[in-house]
Scaffold this active site. Structure first.
Site, PDB file in Angstrom:
ATOM      1  N   GLY A 221      41.080  49.943  41.873  1.00 24.10           N
ATOM      2  CA  GLY A 221      41.863  51.060  41.357  1.00 24.10           C
ATOM      3  C   GLY A 221      43.217  50.585  40.902  1.00 24.10           C
ATOM      4  O   GLY A 221      43.419  49.395  40.612  1.00 24.10           O
ATOM      5  N   SER A 222      44.146  51.490  40.842  1.00 27.20           N
ATOM      6  CA  SER A 222      45.447  51.161  40.276  1.00 27.20           C
ATOM      7  C   SER A 222      46.249  50.258  41.198  1.00 27.20           C
ATOM      8  O   SER A 222      46.071  50.260  42.425  1.00 27.20           O
ATOM      9  CB  SER A 222      46.241  52.451  40.034  1.00 27.20           C
ATOM     10  OG  SER A 222      46.547  53.044  41.285  1.00 27.20           O
ATOM     11  N   THR A 225      48.238  52.321  43.858  1.00 26.84           N
ATOM     12  CA  THR A 225      47.480  52.689  45.063  1.00 26.84           C
ATOM     13  C   THR A 225      47.179  51.458  45.897  1.00 26.84           C
ATOM     14  O   THR A 225      47.289  51.463  47.121  1.00 26.84           O
ATOM     15  CB  THR A 225      46.174  53.390  44.670  1.00 26.84           C
ATOM     16  OG1 THR A 225      46.467  54.513  43.846  1.00 26.84           O
ATOM     17  CG2 THR A 225      45.400  53.842  45.893  1.00 26.84           C
ATOM     18  N   GLU A 244      41.164  45.157  44.125  1.00 26.51           N
ATOM     19  CA  GLU A 244      40.981  44.842  42.699  1.00 26.51           C
ATOM     20  C   GLU A 244      41.825  45.845  41.940  1.00 26.51           C
ATOM     21  O   GLU A 244      41.528  47.049  41.952  1.00 26.51           O
ATOM     22  CB  GLU A 244      39.513  44.990  42.319  1.00 26.51           C
ATOM     23  CG  GLU A 244      38.565  44.094  43.075  1.00 26.51           C
ATOM     24  CD  GLU A 244      38.925  42.625  42.951  1.00 26.51           C
ATOM     25  OE1 GLU A 244      38.684  41.900  43.932  1.00 26.51           O
ATOM     26  OE2 GLU A 244      39.449  42.214  41.902  1.00 26.51           O
ATOM     27  N   CYS A 278      40.427  47.580  33.158  1.00 27.30           N
ATOM     28  CA  CYS A 278      41.548  46.830  33.746  1.00 27.30           C
ATOM     29  C   CYS A 278      41.744  45.521  33.018  1.00 27.30           C
ATOM     30  O   CYS A 278      42.809  44.917  33.071  1.00 27.30           O
ATOM     31  CB  CYS A 278      41.289  46.590  35.215  1.00 27.30           C
ATOM     32  SG  CYS A 278      39.797  45.679  35.489  1.00 27.30           S
TER      33      CYS A 278
END
Ligand SMILES: NC(=O)C1=CN([C@@H]2O[C@H](COP(=O)(O)OP(=O)(O)OC[C@H]3O[C@@H](n4cnc5c(N)ncnc54)[C@H](O)[C@@H]3O)[C@@H](O)[C@H]2O)C=CC1
Ligand SMILES: O=C(O)CCC(=O)N[C@@H](CCC(=O)O)C(=O)O
Length: 488
Positions: A221-222, A225, A244, A278
């Site tokens: 995710g981001s 976060t 990741e 990403c």
């Protein structure tokens, strides 16, 4: 709607209601209630209760379940691709490849398990030396919205293959995809408690991430976060944490004779999935030269011709809608902020239809900006830097806290050799797009892009811990005792 799967039983959520929508038209796709803290706790308890028996199962029996899941993915591939397209806005041609990647993940994970973990025996005088691997136990898995099937799958499959049991918390933007994924696991004969699903928004995520009885957490995710989770796990080195995260990925172009091919690779790098990968190219470095001018000119015209349309359009588009109108408007805002800093729009990113996630791809020249923010703009906006000196371009490409993907388009192999030595990223390509990484290779970045727990082929590494043993079938006195020892 069935929202949570605990011990292979579907439950309605007791937390706040939420829904997902089709970003192409605003239609409701899924609605339900998130799991509350008690339901998250029940899911963790179910995973804990199932873990020993699941890990005790012979590896071959665990593999049978995974292969049965792969068969379910194949059997239901078109239905699944349609569900992913409807909930994300991605074109159907692309969601078909996502289901294909999910299917291929099983065989790749089994191969990686044996090569990266598994058991090896080494002979030694009077004994045997073994290296084995054991599962961590109960792990929480968090997924993003951009590959709502494939990326959580990239954690779940290697995790349960290794003998862990899982509580899966999908993105709140793609709950239907998660629910369908678990329905296929059930059809595959998954034993109760091995994968538990808790849906919900940030409070559900926080309840799971902070649960005292998880042995680890695998997150895609981001970066924002991911950093919050990293802080949360600080002081808990015994819990395995695999992050990741995002990127601010550079693509450098230096003297490419085939201008059309260069433009193709730039578009594949910057605009595929409407820039919601990403690994997408965010910063495009183009040489100040006639070749660079020609490439930029053709890129601008080709970008204006990119077809943006509904996931199910008969003539399939290259780009579908972004995940939400909020994400689309966020990209317009990001573009406007860059313009206010002095950037020059070359192709304007525009919201194409109010109430939807449809945007046109954008190209913006940021060469004149001195205080560029080092942030990931997770959408179809490519920021162009014109450069004169190759080394300075590489230095600027490295001027980021991230380090996920990077690429060079250049005819001269010496330029790539130099670039490869200097660039800092976990995925580095030459004369290929920087998106579309293989599942058969490690996938991860450095800096703010990850915590050195590469996924994909190396996911096996964070799904088990090594156990080194020296074994003899009898207890025996050595022929020679250590000095100072008398055993009569
Ligand atoms: N490195 C990689 O492999 C990938 C990275 N990404 C990154 O993910 C982002 C887009 O995905 P999103 O779903 O928006 O990411 P996100 O970080 O908003 O959410 C990811 C997951 O974390 C949960 N979550 C959010 N805040 C939380 C908190 N404070 N505590 C616990 N859980 C929380 C969400 O509910 C979701 O399940 C982009 O930044 C993209 O770069 C996306 C795909 C792959
Ligand atoms: O995780 C894998 O199996 C391979 C990595 C992968 O699929 N990468 C894709 C998705 C990028 C993203 O995470 O958004 C890619 O490189 O395009």
């Amino acid at each position: 709607m069935n929202t949570h799967l605990i011990n292979n039983q579907w439950h309605v959520g007791l937390g706040p209601a939420f829904e997902s929508i089709n970003p192409s038209n605003g239609d409701g796709v899924w609605h339900g209630n998130g799991a509350n803290a008690e339901q998250v706790d029940s899911a963790v308890k179910a995973a804990r209760a199932a873990q020993i028996q699941w890990a005790d199962k012979p590896l071959e029996e665990r593999i049978v379940i995974l292969e049965s899941f792969a068969a379910q993915l194949k059997e239901h591939s078109e239905e699944f691709a349609t569900i992913i397209a409807r909930e994300t806005g991605k074109p159907l041609w692309e969601t078909r490849t996502e289901v294909g990647a999910m299917t291929g993940k099983v065989a790749i994970s089994v191969k990686a398990y044996h090569e990266r973990t598994g058991t090896t025996e080494n002979p030694m005088p009077g004994a045997k030396a073994f290296i084995r691997h054991k599962p961590h136990g109960v792990v929480a898995i968090f997924g993003p919205y951009n590959f709502p099937g494939h990326l959580p799958n990239g954690h779940i499959v290697p995790a349960i293959l290794a003998g862990n049991t899982v509580i899966f918390k999908p993105s709140e933007l793609t709950p239907h995809v998660a629910e369908f994924t678990l329905s296929l696991w059930l059809k595959a004969g998954l034993p109760a408690g091995v994968i538990n699903l808790v849906q919900g928004e940030i409070e559900t995520g926080k309840a799971l991430a902070s649960h005292k009885d998880i042995d680890g957490l695998f997150f895609t995710g981001s970066s924002n976060t991911g950093h919050l989770l990293h802080k949360q796990f600080a002081g808990n080195p015994g819990k395995i944490l695999a992050l990741e995260m995002g990127g601010n990925n550079p693509l450098i172009v230096k003297n490419v004779s085939d201008v059309s091919a260069a433009v193709h690779d730039i578009i594949q790098s910057g605009f595929i999935t409407s820039g919601q990968r990403c690994t997408c190219a965010r910063r495009l470095f183009i040489e100040k030269s006639l070749n660079g001018d020609a490439i930029l000119e053709k890129l601008i015209s080709a970008t204006k011709n990119i077809v943006v349309d509904d996931s199910f359009a008969t003539e399939q588009p290259f780009m579908g809608a972004m995940i939400s109108e909020k994400a689309a408007l966020g990209m317009v805002t990001a573009q406007n902020e860059l313009v206010s800093k002095g950037a020059q729009i070359l192709v304007e990113l525009k919201q194409l239809k109010p109430g939807t996630g449809f945007v046109s791809p954008g190209i913006i020249d940021v060469t004149s900006i001195t205080d560029m923010p080092d942030e990931e703009h997770f959408g179809p906006l490519v920021k162009v830097y014109r450069y004169t000196d190759f080394d300075n371009a590489i230095i600027e490409a490295n001027n980021t806290s991230f380090g996920l993907s990077a690429g060079l388009l250049a005819d001269n192999e010496d330029d790539y050799t130099h670039f490869l030595k200097r660039i800092r990223a976990g995925i580095v390509n030459w004369n290929r797009p920087i998106t579309g990484a293989s599942s058969a290779a490690p996938f991860g970045g450095i800096g703010a892009s990850g915590n050195h727990r590469a996924s994909a082929y190396y996911a096996a590494d964070y799904c088990a811990y090594p156990v080194a043993s020296v074994e003899s079938d009898t207890v025996s006195l050595p022929k020679t005792l250590a000095p100072g020892l008398i055993i009569e």
